[in-house]
Enzyme design. Structure first.
Site, PDB file in Angstrom:
ATOM      1  N   HIS A   1     -25.750  -2.037 -11.901  1.00  0.00           N
ATOM      2  CA  HIS A   1     -24.825  -2.987 -12.731  1.00  0.00           C
ATOM      3  C   HIS A   1     -25.365  -4.251 -12.095  1.00  0.00           C
ATOM      4  CE1 HIS A   1     -21.792  -4.930 -14.764  1.00  0.00           C
ATOM      5  NE2 HIS A   1     -21.207  -5.197 -13.887  1.00  0.00           N
TER       6      HIS A   1
ATOM      7  N   ASP B   1     -21.763  -2.603 -19.433  1.00  0.00           N
ATOM      8  CA  ASP B   1     -23.306  -3.049 -19.932  1.00  0.00           C
ATOM      9  C   ASP B   1     -23.375  -2.007 -21.224  1.00  0.00           C
ATOM     10  OD1 ASP B   1     -24.157  -4.635 -17.439  1.00  0.00           O
ATOM     11  OD2 ASP B   1     -23.306  -2.772 -16.729  1.00  0.00           O
TER      12      ASP B   1
ATOM     13  N   TYR C   1       0.948  -1.134  -0.100  1.00  0.00           N
ATOM     14  CA  TYR C   1      -0.133  -0.084  -0.095  1.00  0.00           C
ATOM     15  C   TYR C   1       0.928   1.356  -0.005  1.00  0.00           C
ATOM     16  CZ  TYR C   1      -4.272  -2.666   0.567  1.00  0.00           C
ATOM     17  OH  TYR C   1      -5.522  -3.608   0.619  1.00  0.00           O
TER      18      TYR C   1
ATOM     19  N   ARG D   1     -24.571 -10.561  -8.503  1.00  0.00           N
ATOM     20  CA  ARG D   1     -23.727  -9.624  -7.703  1.00  0.00           C
ATOM     21  C   ARG D   1     -24.290  -9.391  -6.360  1.00  0.00           C
ATOM     22  NH1 ARG D   1     -24.482  -7.908 -13.289  1.00  0.00           N
ATOM     23  NH2 ARG D   1     -22.560  -8.342 -14.310  1.00  0.00           N
TER      24      ARG D   1
ATOM     25  N   ARG E   1     -21.631  -3.234 -23.938  1.00  0.00           N
ATOM     26  CA  ARG E   1     -22.215  -4.442 -24.666  1.00  0.00           C
ATOM     27  C   ARG E   1     -23.600  -4.061 -25.477  1.00  0.00           C
ATOM     28  NH1 ARG E   1     -21.589  -7.483 -18.759  1.00  0.00           N
ATOM     29  NH2 ARG E   1     -19.746  -8.351 -19.130  1.00  0.00           N
TER      30      ARG E   1
END
Length: 302
Positions: A163, A136, A53, A76, A139
């Site tokens: 989403h 999306d 990090y 999801r 697509r």
């Protein structure tokens, strides 16, 4: 794989001067960084390295692609609690290392992860951005381009809301070369029938499930999308991209994170647009936002 695919796309496109890959498995980050570095002679002069990090110090943007992968058949939203625990550990360390960085959230469920990071990070709205429906939308445009026989770059159509399964394909506002979709389709002799709409809707909405079933995860498409967002930030493009951020645009929808066409530049998201929608699309977008509000409410104690 999402993080490494994004890094690979960024390196090939030359969207950053320096990339640092951080992973709980340091050897995996090192291997990906070395492999990507070896591609830079064929693309752009980008420094690529692995680190912990603290190596993020000075970063202008940090992509958070950490957490568990979506399993075959898993929604999801079912990823929520697992990935929320991972983010609760990662976000404070990223903020300590790179306090001025824009945080770009890629992990699913991305809208809810964006909501949680917005709460935890203490950054102004607009500096925590979810990748949302950028993939999306890509697509949708790709499938419309195939149907109409044109480049998807000439198609302007958006996927809005979550989403996920409740996302909304905005057919009513779609344009091709500046011409309304239906008029363009008639001129091309390739009508957008109900059957065509159903096929494209299925192709967009279920794409991730098919890809996960076939190869275990999706990463190339979203990797390219993340690289696109990074370029818009780096070059202060003020580009319009469907991204997830807190809703301050639709007064009749919950104030949760979901995707709308948003203006993105060096300061992060600086504005959102209200697309022209049909009555049915407006109602579907509100339903999508309500689903997300319900999911966020379940995590209030995380």
């Amino acid at each position: 794989m999402v993080g490494s695919s994004a890094a690979y796309a960024i390196a090939l496109r030359g969207d950053a001067n320096e990339l640092v890959l951080v992973d709980i498995r340091r050897e995996a980050a090192q291997a990906h960084a070395e492999d990507i570095l070896h591609a830079t002679p064929f693309a752009s002069p980008v420094r690529v390295e692995a680190g912990d990090y603290p190596a993020l110090r000075g970063a202008n943007a940090v992509i958070l692609a950490c957490g568990a992968a979506q399993k075959p058949g898993e929604s999801r939203l079912e990823l929520l609690e697992r990935n929320a625990r991972v983010f609760a550990q990662a976000v404070p360390q990223v903020r300590r290392a790179a306090p001025d960085a824009i945080l770009l959230i890629a992990s699913n469920p991305v809208d809810i992860m964006t909501e949680l990071v917005q709460r935890w990070a203490g950054l102004p709205e607009g500096r925590v951005i979810g990748s949302g429906t950028i993939l999306d939308t890509a697509r949708f445009r790709a499938l419309l381009g195939e149907q109409l026989g044109v480049s998807p770059q000439s198609v302007h159509a958006y996927v809005l809301g979550e989403h996920g399964d409740s996302e909304v394909l905005s057919w009513s506002s779609a344009r091709v070369g500046g011409i309304p979709l239906e008029a363009f389709a008639q001129q091309r002799g390739r009508l957008i029938t109900g059957e065509v709409r159903a096929r494209i809707d299925e192709g967009v909405r279920r794409a991730a499930y098919r890809i996960i079933q076939g190869k275990g995860a999706t990463y190339y498409g979203i990797g390219g999308g993340l690289a696109r967002i990074i370029r818009a930030i780096r070059d202060n493009e003020l580009a319009v991209i469907t991204l997830s951020a807190p809703n301050r645009t639709l007064e009749d929808a919950p104030r949760v994170c979901f995707s709308l066409p948003r203006i993105v530049g060096r300061a992060g998201v600086i504005g959102a647009l209200r697309p022209a929608l049909s009555v049915e699309e407006e109602a579907a977008l509100r339903r999508s936002a309500e689903i997300l509000r319900g999911a966020v409410a379940r995590l209030d104690n995380v």
